[in-house]
Design a protein around this motif. Structure first.
Motif, PDB file in Angstrom:
ATOM      1  N   SER A   1       0.849  -1.187   0.000  1.00  0.00           N
ATOM      2  CA  SER A   1       0.000   0.000   0.000  1.00  0.00           C
ATOM      3  C   SER A   1       0.886   1.238   0.000  1.00  0.00           C
ATOM      4  N   SER A   2       0.399   2.295  -0.654  1.00  0.00           N
ATOM      5  CA  SER A   2       1.190   3.534  -0.741  1.00  0.00           C
ATOM      6  C   SER A   2       0.854   4.533   0.361  1.00  0.00           C
ATOM      7  N   ASP A   3       0.043   4.133   1.344  1.00  0.00           N
ATOM      8  CA  ASP A   3      -0.439   5.071   2.367  1.00  0.00           C
ATOM      9  C   ASP A   3       0.696   5.795   3.098  1.00  0.00           C
ATOM     10  N   LEU A   4       1.707   5.050   3.545  1.00  0.00           N
ATOM     11  CA  LEU A   4       2.783   5.647   4.318  1.00  0.00           C
ATOM     12  C   LEU A   4       3.569   6.652   3.474  1.00  0.00           C
ATOM     13  N   PHE A   5       3.764   6.329   2.196  1.00  0.00           N
ATOM     14  CA  PHE A   5       4.495   7.241   1.322  1.00  0.00           C
ATOM     15  C   PHE A   5       3.682   8.507   1.064  1.00  0.00           C
ATOM     16  N   ILE A   6       2.374   8.366   0.938  1.00  0.00           N
ATOM     17  CA  ILE A   6       1.512   9.536   0.760  1.00  0.00           C
ATOM     18  C   ILE A   6       1.636  10.458   1.963  1.00  0.00           C
ATOM     19  N   GLU A   7       1.595   9.880   3.169  1.00  0.00           N
ATOM     20  CA  GLU A   7       1.729  10.679   4.387  1.00  0.00           C
ATOM     21  C   GLU A   7       3.077  11.400   4.408  1.00  0.00           C
ATOM     22  N   PHE A   8       4.121  10.690   4.030  1.00  0.00           N
ATOM     23  CA  PHE A   8       5.460  11.289   4.018  1.00  0.00           C
ATOM     24  C   PHE A   8       5.507  12.478   3.058  1.00  0.00           C
ATOM     25  N   MET A   9       4.992  12.302   1.856  1.00  0.00           N
ATOM     26  CA  MET A   9       5.059  13.364   0.854  1.00  0.00           C
ATOM     27  C   MET A   9       4.177  14.553   1.236  1.00  0.00           C
ATOM     28  N   LEU A  10       3.036  14.305   1.831  1.00  0.00           N
ATOM     29  CA  LEU A  10       2.179  15.407   2.276  1.00  0.00           C
ATOM     30  C   LEU A  10       2.887  16.228   3.356  1.00  0.00           C
ATOM     31  N   GLU A  11       3.557  15.526   4.268  1.00  0.00           N
ATOM     32  CA  GLU A  11       4.278  16.220   5.340  1.00  0.00           C
ATOM     33  C   GLU A  11       5.411  17.063   4.766  1.00  0.00           C
ATOM     34  N   GLN A  12       6.172  16.507   3.821  1.00  0.00           N
ATOM     35  CA  GLN A  12       7.293  17.247   3.240  1.00  0.00           C
ATOM     36  C   GLN A  12       6.814  18.409   2.370  1.00  0.00           C
ATOM     37  N   THR A  13       5.707  18.231   1.690  1.00  0.00           N
ATOM     38  CA  THR A  13       5.141  19.318   0.892  1.00  0.00           C
ATOM     39  C   THR A  13       4.724  20.469   1.796  1.00  0.00           C
ATOM     40  N   ASP A  14       4.087  20.126   2.910  1.00  0.00           N
ATOM     41  CA  ASP A  14       3.669  21.148   3.867  1.00  0.00           C
ATOM     42  C   ASP A  14       4.885  21.905   4.407  1.00  0.00           C
ATOM     43  N   ARG A  15       5.948  21.180   4.706  1.00  0.00           N
ATOM     44  CA  ARG A  15       7.157  21.804   5.253  1.00  0.00           C
ATOM     45  C   ARG A  15       7.816  22.746   4.250  1.00  0.00           C
ATOM     46  N   ILE A  16       7.910  22.323   2.982  1.00  0.00           N
ATOM     47  CA  ILE A  16       8.593  23.175   2.004  1.00  0.00           C
ATOM     48  C   ILE A  16       7.754  24.399   1.677  1.00  0.00           C
ATOM     49  N   LEU A  17       6.433  24.268   1.723  1.00  0.00           N
ATOM     50  CA  LEU A  17       5.580  25.430   1.492  1.00  0.00           C
ATOM     51  C   LEU A  17       5.746  26.449   2.620  1.00  0.00           C
ATOM     52  N   ASP A  18       5.856  25.946   3.851  1.00  0.00           N
ATOM     53  CA  ASP A  18       6.100  26.849   4.985  1.00  0.00           C
ATOM     54  C   ASP A  18       7.447  27.538   4.832  1.00  0.00           C
ATOM     55  N   GLU A  19       8.441  26.775   4.398  1.00  0.00           N
ATOM     56  CA  GLU A  19       9.782  27.345   4.230  1.00  0.00           C
ATOM     57  C   GLU A  19       9.783  28.435   3.162  1.00  0.00           C
ATOM     58  N   ILE A  20       9.119  28.159   2.046  1.00  0.00           N
ATOM     59  CA  ILE A  20       9.071  29.139   0.955  1.00  0.00           C
ATOM     60  C   ILE A  20       8.345  30.396   1.408  1.00  0.00           C
ATOM     61  N   SER A  21       7.266  30.216   2.156  1.00  0.00           N
ATOM     62  CA  SER A  21       6.511  31.368   2.650  1.00  0.00           C
ATOM     63  C   SER A  21       7.359  32.224   3.579  1.00  0.00           C
ATOM     64  N   MET A  22       8.081  31.561   4.487  1.00  0.00           N
ATOM     65  CA  MET A  22       8.944  32.302   5.411  1.00  0.00           C
ATOM     66  C   MET A  22      10.086  32.988   4.662  1.00  0.00           C
ATOM     67  N   SER A  23      10.628  32.300   3.661  1.00  0.00           N
ATOM     68  CA  SER A  23      11.716  32.878   2.878  1.00  0.00           C
ATOM     69  C   SER A  23      11.251  34.120   2.139  1.00  0.00           C
ATOM     70  N   ALA A  24      10.011  34.059   1.634  1.00  0.00           N
ATOM     71  CA  ALA A  24       9.464  35.214   0.916  1.00  0.00           C
ATOM     72  C   ALA A  24       9.310  36.404   1.856  1.00  0.00           C
ATOM     73  N   ASP A  25       8.854  36.115   3.100  1.00  0.00           N
ATOM     74  CA  ASP A  25       8.713  37.191   4.083  1.00  0.00           C
ATOM     75  C   ASP A  25      10.082  37.775   4.448  1.00  0.00           C
ATOM     76  N   GLU A  26      11.050  36.879   4.633  1.00  0.00           N
ATOM     77  CA  GLU A  26      12.401  37.327   4.982  1.00  0.00           C
ATOM     78  C   GLU A  26      13.015  38.139   3.855  1.00  0.00           C
ATOM     79  N   GLU A  27      12.684  37.750   2.617  1.00  0.00           N
ATOM     80  CA  GLU A  27      13.244  38.457   1.468  1.00  0.00           C
ATOM     81  C   GLU A  27      12.762  39.899   1.435  1.00  0.00           C
ATOM     82  N   GLU A  28      11.491  40.106   1.804  1.00  0.00           N
ATOM     83  CA  GLU A  28      10.958  41.462   1.812  1.00  0.00           C
ATOM     84  C   GLU A  28      11.723  42.333   2.808  1.00  0.00           C
ATOM     85  N   VAL A  29      12.064  41.731   3.970  1.00  0.00           N
ATOM     86  CA  VAL A  29      12.818  42.458   4.983  1.00  0.00           C
ATOM     87  C   VAL A  29      14.252  42.703   4.508  1.00  0.00           C
TER      88      VAL A  29
END
Length: 303
Positions: free
Chosen positions: A207-235
């Motif tokens: 089953s691919s369930d565990l891999f789906i969970e892993f990828m969703l978690e990593q996608t969420d993390r990189i989106l947070d990182e990009i958002s923070m980077s964008a805010d930092e870039e403005e500063v």
């Protein structure tokens, strides 16, 4: 998503993220080039390194540049991109494998891919499923399932991991174009052991369930990182503008010379607020990128 959409108006950030994607995806497969070297290869400059590793960077950049031209539900496009991704580096480029493939840990085979004779049929079934499922399955789930199933089938003699990650991005980019410039591969590389562990556990469970969970978690993390980077870039933007204002294009400067021009005394302030953001944005490059603290280090304005 506001910060993410700001990528559309910042071509340098998009380029920087793409370089991160390419470097990380290749590094996972043991490419030896550093991020700085990958950046130099893509810029068309001469780099001292393994010839195959350099060619892989050129190929990956060409393949990622084609993301907006392909149909993620097309096997013909998949084969076309595999040919681009593996050009001059493998014999079976742009074609499904003819031989049997397995994943080894040392001398021990830990996973045997399906027989080569079944690959065309399995890939056809996977693409038919994806074409039908995209009407009802969320793209974040769809891309993760495809990624896992692709790795399981192992359709190519070489380049399977790189293609799986590239196609994952292609599926998400068709949903929201900004994903073409989200370095998800960089996040996977940070958690590489967990990435392979999730795949292995899914092989055991069927089953691919565990891999789906892993990828969703990593996608969420990189989106947070990009958002923070964008805010930092403005500063940071005002500091970077000041830095660039005292540097001429193409002229190598020592850190001391730049600090003197900026009337700065703190090296930490210089690195944190001025130089590091400028380098991250690709506006300034180091003359010795693989040795940031080298006494011979010089900083050169690129844009």
């Amino acid at each position: 998503m506001g910060a993410l959409h700001s990528l559309e108006s910042k071509p340098q950030l998009r380029r920087n993220n793409r370089i991160r994607s390419i470097h990380s995806s290749l590094k996972i497969e043991a490419n030896s080039l550093s991020l700085g070297q990958v950046r130099e290869v893509i810029a068309g400059r001469n780099v001292i390194g393994d010839r195959k590793d350099i060619q892989e960077v050129k190929n990956a950049y060409a393949a990622y540049e084609m993301l907006n031209e392909i149909n993620p539900c097309s096997i013909a496009d998949l084969l076309k991109l595999h040919e681009v991704l593996t050009r001059y580096t493998v014999d079976e480029s742009g074609a499904f494998r003819k031989g049997e493939e397995g994943v080894f840990s040392g001398d021990r085979c830990i996973f045997m891919a399906p027989p080569a004779r079944l690959v065309p049929q399995l890939m056809e079934s996977l693409f038919v499923w994806m074409d039908e499922a995209r009407e009802t399955v969320h793209p974040l789930i769809l891309s993760a399932v495809f990624h896992y199933e692709f790795v399981f089938i192992h359709p190519f003699a070489d380049g399977n991991g790189r293609m799986a990650r590239l196609w994952h991005t292609a599926i998400l980019a068709q949903w929201k174009p900004v994903f073409a410039y989200i370095p998800l591969e960089n996040q996977i590389e940070k958690f590489q052991e967990d990435y392979y562990r999730a795949i292995a556990e899914c092989h055991k469970a069927g089953s691919s369930d565990l891999f789906i969970e892993f990828m969703l978690e990593q996608t969420d993390r990189i989106l947070d990182e990009i958002s923070m980077s964008a805010d930092e870039e403005e500063v940071a933007s005002e500091y970077v503008k000041k830095l660039l204002s005292v540097m001429e294009y193409g002229v190598p400067y020592t850190a001391s010379a730049i600090m003197q021009k900026l009337h700065l005394k703190s090296k930490e302030t210089f690195r944190k607020h001025y130089m590091n953001p400028a380098i991250a944005l690709g506006m300034v490059e180091m003359s010795v990128p693989d040795k940031p603290t080298s006494r011979n280090q010089r900083y050169i304005r690129k844009r």
